[in-house]
Design an enzyme around this catalytic site. Structure first.
Site, PDB file in Angstrom:
ATOM      1  N   LYS A 224      40.395  17.687 -20.560  1.00 47.41           N
ATOM      2  CA  LYS A 224      41.316  17.118 -19.579  1.00 47.41           C
ATOM      3  C   LYS A 224      40.579  16.589 -18.346  1.00 47.41           C
ATOM      4  O   LYS A 224      39.387  16.827 -18.149  1.00 47.41           O
ATOM      5  CB  LYS A 224      42.357  18.161 -19.176  1.00 47.41           C
ATOM      6  CG  LYS A 224      43.410  18.402 -20.256  1.00 47.41           C
ATOM      7  CD  LYS A 224      44.507  19.331 -19.779  1.00 47.41           C
ATOM      8  CE  LYS A 224      45.592  19.465 -20.849  1.00 47.41           C
ATOM      9  NZ  LYS A 224      46.669  20.399 -20.440  1.00 47.41           N
ATOM     10  N   ARG A 259      44.068  26.404 -26.497  1.00 46.43           N
ATOM     11  CA  ARG A 259      44.427  25.171 -27.208  1.00 46.43           C
ATOM     12  C   ARG A 259      43.282  24.180 -27.004  1.00 46.43           C
ATOM     13  O   ARG A 259      43.045  23.738 -25.869  1.00 46.43           O
ATOM     14  CB  ARG A 259      45.746  24.619 -26.675  1.00 46.43           C
ATOM     15  CG  ARG A 259      46.253  23.364 -27.389  1.00 46.43           C
ATOM     16  CD  ARG A 259      47.576  22.911 -26.793  1.00 46.43           C
ATOM     17  NE  ARG A 259      48.081  21.721 -27.473  1.00 46.43           N
ATOM     18  CZ  ARG A 259      47.755  20.465 -27.139  1.00 46.43           C
ATOM     19  NH1 ARG A 259      46.915  20.247 -26.135  1.00 46.43           N
ATOM     20  NH2 ARG A 259      48.261  19.440 -27.809  1.00 46.43           N
TER      21      ARG A 259
END
Length: 278
Positions: A224, A259
């Site tokens: 991210k 995740r």
């Protein structure tokens, strides 16, 4: 202490320092890291097979990008992207998660037998709570400020940790009142979903606090913008090292599930970290 997450066909166990690994399968043309790479059924299935071989214990299948600025997708189109992938993976004896914020997609996934509903919107769409409550699926309840198209437009909080904690606690209480026991739920602080870098860092450091809400904590920071801002690495495909470092930190601070895109690297790093911490 061993803890259990009840998720559909499975009772998944994890301990401090040894979280479960959730591999990401984006069946989308526009996800921020791998959009378009697996948006054909055969490619998505092959990618899922690779992730399981590398050590993924859960597969998270998504048919709509929720990256900042992403355009919405009609529920029928989203389901068409993932349906055949899910049907194939249902025969693998691997816990399956559907990454969606649409009630209609959740209901279809439950009918198919999917084990986990992973909702970035925290089950706030009309009917979403009922779909979850009437199933035996596990749930991931995430915090998001705003919605994907606009969530990164100057997000603000009084105190990000206490604000997110209050939201997640409120959602847990609401779901438990509908009969969804906390043993079926994970909470997700929503890294990057209406958060600045400092918000994300503060939330990561608060992982132990979120685990006291009564549900396990899912941490999803893989590749991210947070990792890019900390490392200076603008190419999402080259953010593996930073992502693994963040995953290792989260594991050491009580995360139940990580995740991730880079399953093999994460699994190997956690094995070393766990052994050295004994």
């Amino acid at each position: 202490m061993v803890r259990t997450w009840k998720a559909g066909r499975f009772e998944l166990t994890y301990t401090h320092g040894k979280p479960l690994i959730m591999g990401i399968v984006n069946v989308t043309p526009d996800s921020f890291s791998d959009g378009g790479r697996y948006n054909q059924t055969s490619l998505a299935i092959e990618h899922a097979r690779k992730l399981v071989e590398q050590g993924a214990q859960i597969l998270d299948i998504g048919g709509e990008s929720t990256r900042p600025g992403a355009k919405g997708v009609d529920a029928d189109d989203e389901w068409k992207r993932v349906e055949d992938v899910l049907k194939e993976l249902m025969g693998w004896n691997v816990p399956l998660s559907i990454d969606t914020m649409k009630t209609k997609v959740m209901a279809r996934a439950v009918d198919l037998g999917v084990d986990i509903l992973n909702d970035v919107n925290g089950f706030r769409e009309t009917g979403a709570e009922a779909v979850l409550a009437q199933s035996n699926a596990g749930a991931v309840v995430m915090h998001m400020q705003g919605e994907p198209r606009t969530m990164q437009n100057s997000p603000e909080y009084g105190n990000v940790v206490s604000d997110v904690e209050a939201f997640l606690n409120k959602r847990l209480v609401a779901l438990e009142q509908l009969g969804v026991n906390a043993s079926r739920i994970l909470v997700d602080p929503g890294f990057g979903f209406g958060k600045t870098l400092q918000h994300n860092v503060d939330l990561m450091k608060a992982t132990p606090l979120f685990s006291t809400l009564g549900a396990g904590v899912l941490v999803g920071v893989s590749r991210k913008r947070m990792i890019a801002e900390l490392t200076g690495q603008t190419d999402p495909g080259l953010r593996t090292a930073g992502s693994v470092a963040a995953a290792t930190y989260a594991a050491q601070h009580g995360a139940a599930v990580l995740r991730v895109h880079d399953v093999r690297e994460t699994v190997e790093a956690l094995k070393v970290a766990f052994a050295l911490n004994q």
